[in-house]
Design a protein around this motif. Structure first.
Motif, short mmCIF file in Angstrom:
data_model
loop_
_atom_site.label_atom_id
_atom_site.label_comp_id
_atom_site.label_asym_id
_atom_site.label_seq_id
_atom_site.Cartn_x
_atom_site.Cartn_y
_atom_site.Cartn_z
N TYR A 158 0.84 -1.21 0.00
CA TYR A 158 0.00 0.00 0.00
C TYR A 158 0.87 1.25 0.00
N TRP A 159 1.89 1.28 0.84
CA TRP A 159 2.78 2.45 0.92
C TRP A 159 3.39 2.76 -0.44
N LEU A 160 3.90 1.74 -1.10
CA LEU A 160 4.52 1.93 -2.41
C LEU A 160 3.51 2.42 -3.43
N ALA A 161 2.32 1.81 -3.43
CA ALA A 161 1.29 2.20 -4.40
C ALA A 161 0.81 3.63 -4.15
N ALA A 162 0.63 3.99 -2.89
CA ALA A 162 0.17 5.34 -2.57
C ALA A 162 1.19 6.39 -2.98
N ARG A 163 2.49 6.10 -2.80
CA ARG A 163 3.52 7.05 -3.20
C ARG A 163 3.47 7.32 -4.71
N HIS A 164 3.11 6.31 -5.49
CA HIS A 164 3.06 6.46 -6.95
C HIS A 164 1.68 6.86 -7.46
N ARG A 165 0.69 6.91 -6.56
CA ARG A 165 -0.70 7.15 -6.94
C ARG A 165 -1.24 6.04 -7.84
N TRP A 166 -0.85 4.79 -7.55
CA TRP A 166 -1.43 3.61 -8.21
C TRP A 166 -2.65 3.22 -7.38
N MET A 167 -3.77 3.89 -7.61
CA MET A 167 -4.89 3.74 -6.70
C MET A 167 -5.54 2.37 -6.75
N ASP A 168 -5.53 1.71 -7.91
CA ASP A 168 -6.12 0.37 -7.96
C ASP A 168 -5.34 -0.58 -7.07
N MET A 169 -4.02 -0.52 -7.14
CA MET A 169 -3.20 -1.39 -6.30
C MET A 169 -3.29 -0.99 -4.83
N ALA A 170 -3.34 0.29 -4.53
CA ALA A 170 -3.44 0.74 -3.14
C ALA A 170 -4.71 0.21 -2.50
N GLU A 171 -5.82 0.30 -3.21
CA GLU A 171 -7.09 -0.16 -2.65
C GLU A 171 -7.13 -1.67 -2.51
N LEU A 172 -6.53 -2.37 -3.47
CA LEU A 172 -6.48 -3.83 -3.36
C LEU A 172 -5.56 -4.26 -2.22
N ALA A 173 -4.45 -3.55 -2.04
CA ALA A 173 -3.51 -3.89 -0.97
C ALA A 173 -4.15 -3.77 0.41
N VAL A 174 -4.92 -2.71 0.64
CA VAL A 174 -5.53 -2.57 1.97
C VAL A 174 -6.63 -3.60 2.19
N THR A 175 -7.27 -4.03 1.10
CA THR A 175 -8.26 -5.10 1.23
C THR A 175 -7.58 -6.40 1.62
N ARG A 176 -6.45 -6.71 0.97
CA ARG A 176 -5.69 -7.91 1.30
C ARG A 176 -5.11 -7.81 2.72
N GLN A 177 -4.67 -6.64 3.11
CA GLN A 177 -4.10 -6.44 4.45
C GLN A 177 -5.16 -6.76 5.51
N ARG A 178 -6.35 -6.23 5.30
CA ARG A 178 -7.44 -6.50 6.25
C ARG A 178 -7.76 -7.99 6.28
N TRP A 179 -7.80 -8.62 5.11
CA TRP A 179 -8.07 -10.05 5.04
C TRP A 179 -7.03 -10.84 5.83
N ALA A 180 -5.76 -10.46 5.71
CA ALA A 180 -4.70 -11.17 6.41
C ALA A 180 -4.87 -11.11 7.92
N VAL A 181 -5.14 -9.92 8.46
CA VAL A 181 -5.24 -9.82 9.92
C VAL A 181 -6.51 -10.48 10.45
N GLU A 182 -7.48 -10.71 9.58
CA GLU A 182 -8.71 -11.36 10.02
C GLU A 182 -8.58 -12.89 10.09
N GLN A 183 -7.52 -13.46 9.48
CA GLN A 183 -7.38 -14.91 9.49
C GLN A 183 -7.12 -15.45 10.90
N GLN A 184 -6.31 -14.71 11.66
CA GLN A 184 -6.10 -14.99 13.09
C GLN A 184 -6.13 -13.62 13.75
#
Length: 396
Positions: A158-184
């Motif tokens: 997300y940090w890398l994508a936000a720095r470049h304004r790659w908004m599709d990747m930034a939004e997908l990254a935070v969705t995956r990040q949330r998914w990861a912390v919800e597994q445990q």
């Protein structure tokens, strides 16, 4: 995702307007911004601030990031970006080869260090392989620690994508990040994930939505965490909250919301981190980083002199903070000096930002915009502007 831009944000706005066949009067009316301000932004007499960029984005049906202009990827990084997109897409497809825990943790530390140093190319080079290894590791171990490690890797995506304004990747990254912390479920991980998700709202120009995410996350952190974990989580969320508040269209409401988050952050920082800022899971919180965010928020609220008052002891505030915080703070001070008419101080701080983090400065919209305005306002050749022109690739 938008076309990569080699121009500064204000010039990019002019291109977007002309592509749509709009006059300055028409676009200014649509965005509820004065024609005079739009004209000054386009010719390079005023910087395009994030708040104003968001207003024009709403009028044009674009995100704030698209108005600022997506950073172009250097040719050597194209294959790495493709590999990273593939790794993000395969979030639930672990590899067949067992992942080495020690190697993964070492790589996470290396990416964390590169991120702190704002070595953008190094972060991009490391992330594709690390993301695949961390994915395999998390699925195999299925522990809270393993999933938290994967979540931190997604935070760096997300940090890398936000720095470049790659908004599709930034939004997908935070969705995956949330998914990861919800597994445990890990409450601290959930708070950090919410902080990054609110950042995606920020970059999209939706400050109201981002504040909703932050306030909900603060309430959850306060009910599920205790001690220093709770203080750290609430603190980093407050930092995001004050930034979002500074970008609200209604500056009266923005000031009220900002002061609420500032007061909470300062109270938590003084109580728990008076000995110095803490760096956990690639997040930084404490009195110093709080001060850098207060500076930025005052500026976004349209109060450059208040921002400069915060910056009176800037060297002390920035002492010991990583380059990824030093450079943006210098750029904010440069923009504040431009707003009050001090070109020389603006140039000095722009140069300091380049010295602290050249790879970040090259792609940072504020760095490019401050340079553009300084180049426009200077009526004679300036050696430092010539030097920065060569570094940035932007013509005088």
């Amino acid at each position: 995702m938008g076309t990569p831009s080699d121009v500064a944000p204000g010039a990019n706005l002019a291109l977007l307007r002309k592509e749509r066949g709009l006059s300055q009067v028409q676009l200014a009316r649509m965005a509820n911004v004065s024609v005079s301000l739009l004209s000054k932004i386009e010719v390079g007499d005023r910087t395009l601030s994030p708040t104003v960029a968001a207003a024009f984005g709403k009028a044009l049906g674009l995100s704030m990031a698209e108005v600022l202009g997506r950073a172009r990827v250097e040719e050597v990084d194209e294959a790495r970006l493709t590999a990273l997109r593939s790794a993000v897409r395969d979030y639930d497809l672990p590899g067949r080869t067992p992942a080495d825990e020690g190697a993964i943790l070492d790589a996470v530390t290396a990416v964390r260090d590169a991120r702190d140093a704002a070595r953008v190319h190094h972060v991009l080079a490391r992330l594709p392989g690390l993301l695949r290894s961390a994915t395999t590791y998390a699925h195999a171990e299925n522990t809270a620690a393993a999933w938290m490690t994967l979540a931190e890797v997604y935070s760096s995506v997300y940090w890398l994508a936000a720095r470049h304004r790659w908004m599709d990747m930034a939004e997908l990254a935070v969705t995956r990040q949330r998914w990861a912390v919800e597994q445990q479920p890990t409450p601290l991980g959930e708070a950090i994930a919410a902080r990054d998700r609110a950042g995606a709202y920020l970059n999209g120009g939706d400050a109201d939505g981002g504040l909703t995410i932050v306030d909900r996350a603060i309430a959850r952190a306060e009910s599920t965490l205790s001690g220093e974990d709770r203080a750290f989580a609430v603190g980093v969320l407050n930092l995001r909250g004050m930034t979002l508040a500074g970008r609200l269209d209604d500056k009266t409401e923005g000031a009220r919301e900002a002061e609420r988050h500032i007061a909470s952050a300062e109270r938590v920082a003084d109580e728990w981190f008076s000995g110095g800022d803490a760096n956990r899971h690639s997040m930084i919180f404490g009195p110093q980083n709080t001060a850098t965010h207060v500076l930025a928020t005052r500026l976004d609220l349209g109060r450059p002199r208040e921002a400069l008052a915060v910056a009176e002891n800037l060297d002390t505030v920035l002492d010991g903070l990583p380059a990824t915080r030093v450079a943006p703070s210098r750029l904010n001070v440069a923009r504040a000096h431009l707003d009050v008419g001090d070109r020389e101080a603006a140039l000095a701080n722009l140069s300091a930002a380049w010295e602290a983090a050249p790879q970040m400065a090259r792609i940072h919209p504020t760095a490019r915009e401050v340079f553009r305005v300084l180049a426009s306002l200077h009526r004679r050749s300036n050696p430092e502007l010539l030097r920065l022109s060569a570094l940035s690739g932007m013509p005088l």
